[in-house]
Write a protein that holds these residues in place. Structure first.
Motif, PDB file in Angstrom:
ATOM      1  N   THR A 123       3.043   5.853  -2.758  1.00 48.02           N
ATOM      2  CA  THR A 123       4.239   6.602  -3.154  1.00 48.02           C
ATOM      3  C   THR A 123       4.340   6.723  -4.666  1.00 48.02           C
ATOM      4  O   THR A 123       4.673   7.787  -5.206  1.00 48.02           O
ATOM      5  N   THR A 124       4.035   5.621  -5.360  1.00 46.71           N
ATOM      6  CA  THR A 124       4.088   5.644  -6.825  1.00 46.71           C
ATOM      7  C   THR A 124       3.069   6.630  -7.391  1.00 46.71           C
ATOM      8  O   THR A 124       3.376   7.395  -8.317  1.00 46.71           O
ATOM      9  N   LEU A 125       1.855   6.608  -6.827  1.00 42.45           N
ATOM     10  CA  LEU A 125       0.832   7.548  -7.284  1.00 42.45           C
ATOM     11  C   LEU A 125       1.239   8.990  -7.001  1.00 42.45           C
ATOM     12  O   LEU A 125       1.028   9.884  -7.832  1.00 42.45           O
ATOM     13  N   PHE A 126       1.818   9.202  -5.814  1.00 43.78           N
ATOM     14  CA  PHE A 126       2.264  10.553  -5.466  1.00 43.78           C
ATOM     15  C   PHE A 126       3.329  11.032  -6.441  1.00 43.78           C
ATOM     16  O   PHE A 126       3.288  12.177  -6.934  1.00 43.78           O
ATOM     17  N   ILE A 127       4.306  10.167  -6.744  1.00 38.64           N
ATOM     18  CA  ILE A 127       5.364  10.542  -7.688  1.00 38.64           C
ATOM     19  C   ILE A 127       4.777  10.801  -9.074  1.00 38.64           C
ATOM     20  O   ILE A 127       5.176  11.748  -9.772  1.00 38.64           O
ATOM     21  N   PHE A 128       3.802   9.956  -9.464  1.00 32.82           N
ATOM     22  CA  PHE A 128       3.183  10.127 -10.777  1.00 32.82           C
ATOM     23  C   PHE A 128       2.480  11.480 -10.878  1.00 32.82           C
ATOM     24  O   PHE A 128       2.681  12.233 -11.845  1.00 32.82           O
ATOM     25  N   PHE A 129       1.655  11.794  -9.864  1.00 33.15           N
ATOM     26  CA  PHE A 129       0.933  13.063  -9.909  1.00 33.15           C
ATOM     27  C   PHE A 129       1.874  14.251  -9.752  1.00 33.15           C
ATOM     28  O   PHE A 129       1.639  15.319 -10.333  1.00 33.15           O
ATOM     29  N   TRP A 130       2.942  14.056  -8.971  1.00 35.88           N
ATOM     30  CA  TRP A 130       3.923  15.135  -8.835  1.00 35.88           C
ATOM     31  C   TRP A 130       4.612  15.400 -10.173  1.00 35.88           C
ATOM     32  O   TRP A 130       4.798  16.560 -10.565  1.00 35.88           O
ATOM     33  N   CYS A 131       4.989  14.327 -10.872  1.00 36.77           N
ATOM     34  CA  CYS A 131       5.607  14.492 -12.195  1.00 36.77           C
ATOM     35  C   CYS A 131       4.621  15.114 -13.177  1.00 36.77           C
ATOM     36  O   CYS A 131       4.997  15.963 -13.998  1.00 36.77           O
ATOM     37  N   LEU A 132       3.344  14.689 -13.079  1.00 35.13           N
ATOM     38  CA  LEU A 132       2.328  15.258 -13.959  1.00 35.13           C
ATOM     39  C   LEU A 132       2.161  16.749 -13.694  1.00 35.13           C
ATOM     40  O   LEU A 132       2.077  17.561 -14.635  1.00 35.13           O
ATOM     41  N   ALA A 133       2.125  17.114 -12.402  1.00 35.80           N
ATOM     42  CA  ALA A 133       2.005  18.533 -12.055  1.00 35.80           C
ATOM     43  C   ALA A 133       3.233  19.314 -12.506  1.00 35.80           C
ATOM     44  O   ALA A 133       3.120  20.456 -12.981  1.00 35.80           O
ATOM     45  N   LEU A 157       0.830  -1.201   0.000  1.00 34.24           N
ATOM     46  CA  LEU A 157       0.000   0.000   0.000  1.00 34.24           C
ATOM     47  C   LEU A 157       0.867   1.255   0.000  1.00 34.24           C
ATOM     48  O   LEU A 157       0.591   2.223  -0.729  1.00 34.24           O
ATOM     49  N   THR A 158       1.930   1.227   0.811  1.00 35.78           N
ATOM     50  CA  THR A 158       2.847   2.374   0.849  1.00 35.78           C
ATOM     51  C   THR A 158       3.508   2.595  -0.503  1.00 35.78           C
ATOM     52  O   THR A 158       3.632   3.729  -0.976  1.00 35.78           O
ATOM     53  N   THR A 159       3.929   1.490  -1.127  1.00 36.86           N
ATOM     54  CA  THR A 159       4.556   1.598  -2.447  1.00 36.86           C
ATOM     55  C   THR A 159       3.585   2.155  -3.479  1.00 36.86           C
ATOM     56  O   THR A 159       3.948   3.008  -4.302  1.00 36.86           O
ATOM     57  N   ALA A 160       2.329   1.678  -3.416  1.00 30.09           N
ATOM     58  CA  ALA A 160       1.326   2.160  -4.372  1.00 30.09           C
ATOM     59  C   ALA A 160       1.050   3.647  -4.176  1.00 30.09           C
ATOM     60  O   ALA A 160       0.982   4.416  -5.149  1.00 30.09           O
TER      61      ALA A 160
END
Length: 282
Positions: free
Chosen positions: A157-167, A152-155
């Motif tokens: 974190t991955t989503l956070f990194i994805f949205f951060w990169c998108l932003a 869950l933490t990995t998921a």
């Protein structure tokens, strides 16, 4: 009677065979140290495999505990050789001296056994068992809750990194669009400035022809000061410099010269096209 004697003979033969088998087991060597017969080799290999099995489980559990909150307050996932040796000796009942054979097996094996032998410098490969300082499992054994929490933490974190990169990409796109618009506005302002400069220099030349001006040229800084108010000169500096460069390289009717005016050297612009030619173009 014959049947009774037959049964008695079979019983006696069976007991004799069992006795012979027991005698054979008694003849097998108990201490296989320094013996190379097949039985001893199989026995030693069995002991070695049992040691490796217990060592693998111990290291995997310790590494899993370290990854899952470290309830035992371990300093590292890498377990000291002495601790691992004592544990294996206690569980398997083998002498601690046999532990070196297990390390040698791991070191010489071409297979991935899930056990990492580390020396003083983890970046340097271990070439002998004397260099081994600690052992670490490459396959930590974690409980279901711990694995779920880590997944869950990995998921997340991955989503956070994805949205951060998108932003970040969106921000870069907005910045580039803003930059392109500013460049277009600056270029348009530069062309407007060029038109105004040409008009001032040409008008000055016409006034000189009518004896309304003392010199046929006009100072560049004088033109700047007449076009740009003091409070806007810092903001318009780049536009002005681009306009000056554009005139120097693209406008043949204006010539840049250096003259001494009021005792100081000054860059000036001179209109080089006669007035009658300029008027005929309009």
């Amino acid at each position: 009677m014959l049947i009774f004697l037959g049964i008695l003979w079979v019983k006696m033969m069976g007991l004799g065979r069992l006795q012979g088998a027991e005698d054979s087991f008694k003849l097998l060597p108990v201490d296989c140290n320094k013996k190379t017969d097949e039985f001893c080799q199989a026995k030693q290999k069995s002991i070695l495999m049992n040691m490796l099995y217990e060592l693998y489980n111990y290291l995997a559990i310790q590494a899993g505990n370290f990854e899952c909150g470290n309830p035992e307050k371990l300093k590292s996932k890498c377990i000291l050789v002495s601790e691992a040796r004592d544990y294996v000796a206690n569980v398997t009942g083998t002498p601690p001296e046999e532990f070196g054979a297990a390390l040698d097996w791991i070191l010489t094996s071409n297979k991935d056994l899930g056990i990492w032998l580390k020396g003083k410098d983890p970046s340097e490969p271990v070439t002998s068992i004397d260099q081994v300082v600690c052992l670490e499992s490459t396959r930590p054994r974690m409980g279901l809750i711990c694995r779920f929490r880590r997944a869950l933490t990995t998921a997340i974190t991955t989503l956070f990194i994805f949205f951060w990169c998108l932003a970040a990409l969106w921000g870069i796109l907005i910045f580039l669009r803003y930059r392109w618009r500013k460049m277009e506005e600056e270029e348009q302002a530069m062309y407007e400035m060029v038109k105004k400069i040409i008009a001032i220099v040409q008008d000055h030349y016409k006034e000189w022809e009518r004896n309304l001006e003392r010199y046929p040229y006009v100072g560049i800084l004088h033109v700047r000061d007449s076009l740009i108010p003091p409070q806007s000169r810092k903001k318009m500096k780049r536009v002005w410099e681009r306009a000056v460069d554009f005139l120097a390289s693209n406008e043949s009717r204006i010539q840049t010269e250096s003259h001494r005016v009021a005792g100081e050297d000054m860059l000036v612009w001179r209109w080089t096209q006669p007035s009658y030619l300029s008027d005929s173009e309009h």
